[in-house]
Design an enzyme around this catalytic site. Structure first.
Site, mmCIF file in Angstrom:
data_model
loop_
_atom_site.group_PDB
_atom_site.id
_atom_site.type_symbol
_atom_site.label_atom_id
_atom_site.label_comp_id
_atom_site.label_asym_id
_atom_site.label_seq_id
_atom_site.Cartn_x
_atom_site.Cartn_y
_atom_site.Cartn_z
ATOM 1 N N CYS A 54 0.834 -1.200 0.000
ATOM 2 C CA CYS A 54 0.000 0.000 0.000
ATOM 3 C C CYS A 54 0.870 1.252 0.000
ATOM 4 C CB CYS A 54 -0.916 -0.019 1.223
ATOM 5 S SG CYS A 54 -2.111 1.332 1.273
ATOM 6 N N CYS A 60 -6.498 -3.510 7.031
ATOM 7 C CA CYS A 60 -7.815 -2.881 6.928
ATOM 8 C C CYS A 60 -8.854 -3.743 6.223
ATOM 9 C CB CYS A 60 -7.707 -1.513 6.249
ATOM 10 S SG CYS A 60 -7.056 -1.543 4.578
#
Length: 388
Positions: free
Chosen positions: A128, A225
């Protein structure tokens, strides 16, 4: 906000004047603050604004996991976006939400599934940072005319000789995030700033309380997440419905000890939950995804001394080719301290030679290089491709 307390703390922590070292009056510099909705990034935005920088808050909509939004310790949810917006509104600087869900799914979630299916263990948070936060968001910040992108990561950016930025471990060893930022490039370092790198978490919390931030007592996010319940295998199955291919659990000596429902349920170093009873402690030594086999053996079989890397990022001195034989410290897991090693660089291929064996080194994980001795400076790292 307790203005006197804020100013006293900022002065004590060295967060006054042009502490981002952009040159001149802070008000002449636009800085994009990456705001996740947590306490760390909110404090970064707050101190930048208080110091006089032209702050623009940016929050990325990466993944909305519905009912998990209100779960303690989960991140990247709708509540986090709401919290970031409230901080910006209370302090009086603009805030924008960027929809990066499709990009995140393509670059992070799909890679996560593919890595597991290949029998490796991914680190999506690094991906990410590589593909979304320090690539797309950084590019957006430049388009907005910003002079820097500031984040709430616990890592230090320090200028060295020749006016060249170096990456160093955080002052708070318990919060250091250098392992997850090894892929940061020299070009990105020129633009990035990490105002919390020299602070402890307690100091950050104290600033949040003094500013009166609504997130001052918000717990830290601990989960990936898009895996809020920690069930990696179920996420892989959703992304790849045909992922779970049954196969055999095989001992290193060739004995078939049992069967499994898919290599995605196993990781190198795993002992519990193997589904076999042999009377001796056995560990997952290797995953043979191509043949749907889980290879197990005794604990000593986990120890490796050579690690072959792929996609190496080098931010040390000189060229990577010049680092052959260089003594370094390396981390093969985020929770482990650096261990002495040396780099072997041959025809562009990089292998780490460990001075003493390490257990549970899994392909797909990161191997991060640090300066020898003090292990303070981050020199780069790569993805573990193979071990022996």
């Amino acid at each position: 906000m307790d203005a006197d307390r804020v100013d006293a703390l900022m002065a004590e922590f060295g967060l006054v004047g042009d502490f981002l070292d952009l040159g001149g009056d802070p008000s002449s510099h636009r800085v994009v603050a990456a705001m996740s909705g947590g306490v760390d990034s909110s404090v970064v935005a707050a101190v930048l604004h208080r110091a006089g920088y032209d702050v623009v808050g940016m929050t990325l909509q990466l993944y909305d996991h519905g009912e998990a939004i209100h779960r303690k310790g989960a991140c990247c949810a709708g509540q986090d976006i709401h919290d970031a917006r409230r901080v910006a509104e209370a302090l009086g600087f603009p805030h924008y939400v960027l929809d990066y869900e499709s990009r995140f799914r393509e670059q992070v979630m799909e890679d996560f599934a593919e890595t597991y299916l290949a029998g490796a263990t991914p680190i999506p948070c690094v991906r990410c940072n590589q593909t979304v936060k320090f690539a797309d968001l950084l590019a957006t910040a430049r388009q907005l005319g910003a002079d820097a992108l500031a984040t709430g990561h616990y890592i230090r950016r320090q200028m060295a000789g020749g006016n060249r930025p170096e990456l160093r471990r955080a002052a708070d060893a318990g919060k250091d995030q250098s392992y997850f930022l090894f892929a940061t490039t020299g070009e990105q370092l020129d633009f990035l700033r990490f105002p919390l790198g020299h602070l402890t978490k307690d100091q950050t919390r104290a600033l949040a309380e003094a500013f009166g931030l609504v997130v001052a007592h918000k717990p830290d996010s601990q989960d990936i997440c898009f895996v809020p319940d920690g069930d990696y295998a179920s996420v892989v199955k959703k992304l790849r419905p045909d992922a779970a291919v049954p196969g055999e659990i095989v001992h290193l000596d060739g004995r078939v000890l049992g069967t499994h429902e898919g290599v995605i349920h196993y990781t190198v170093g795993q002992r519990r939950g193997l589904g076999i009873a042999t009377g001796e402690p056995l560990y997952v030594v290797r995953l043979d995804a191509e043949n749907a086999r889980v290879i197990v053996g005794p604990r000593e079989a986990l120890e490796v001394t050579r690690i072959r890397l792929a996609d190496v990022n080098w931010i040390g001195d000189g060229d990577l080719a010049e680092a052959d034989g260089l003594p370094v410290g390396v981390k093969v897991r985020s929770t482990r301290p650096p261990t002495p090693a040396a780099l072997e660089v041959r025809d562009g291929a990089v292998t780490v030679i460990l001075h003493r064996g390490e257990e549970g080194v899994a392909p797909g994980q990161a191997c991060v290089f640090y300066s020898a001795g003090d292990h303070d400076r981050v020199l780069g790292g790569g993805w573990i491709a193979a071990t022996r």
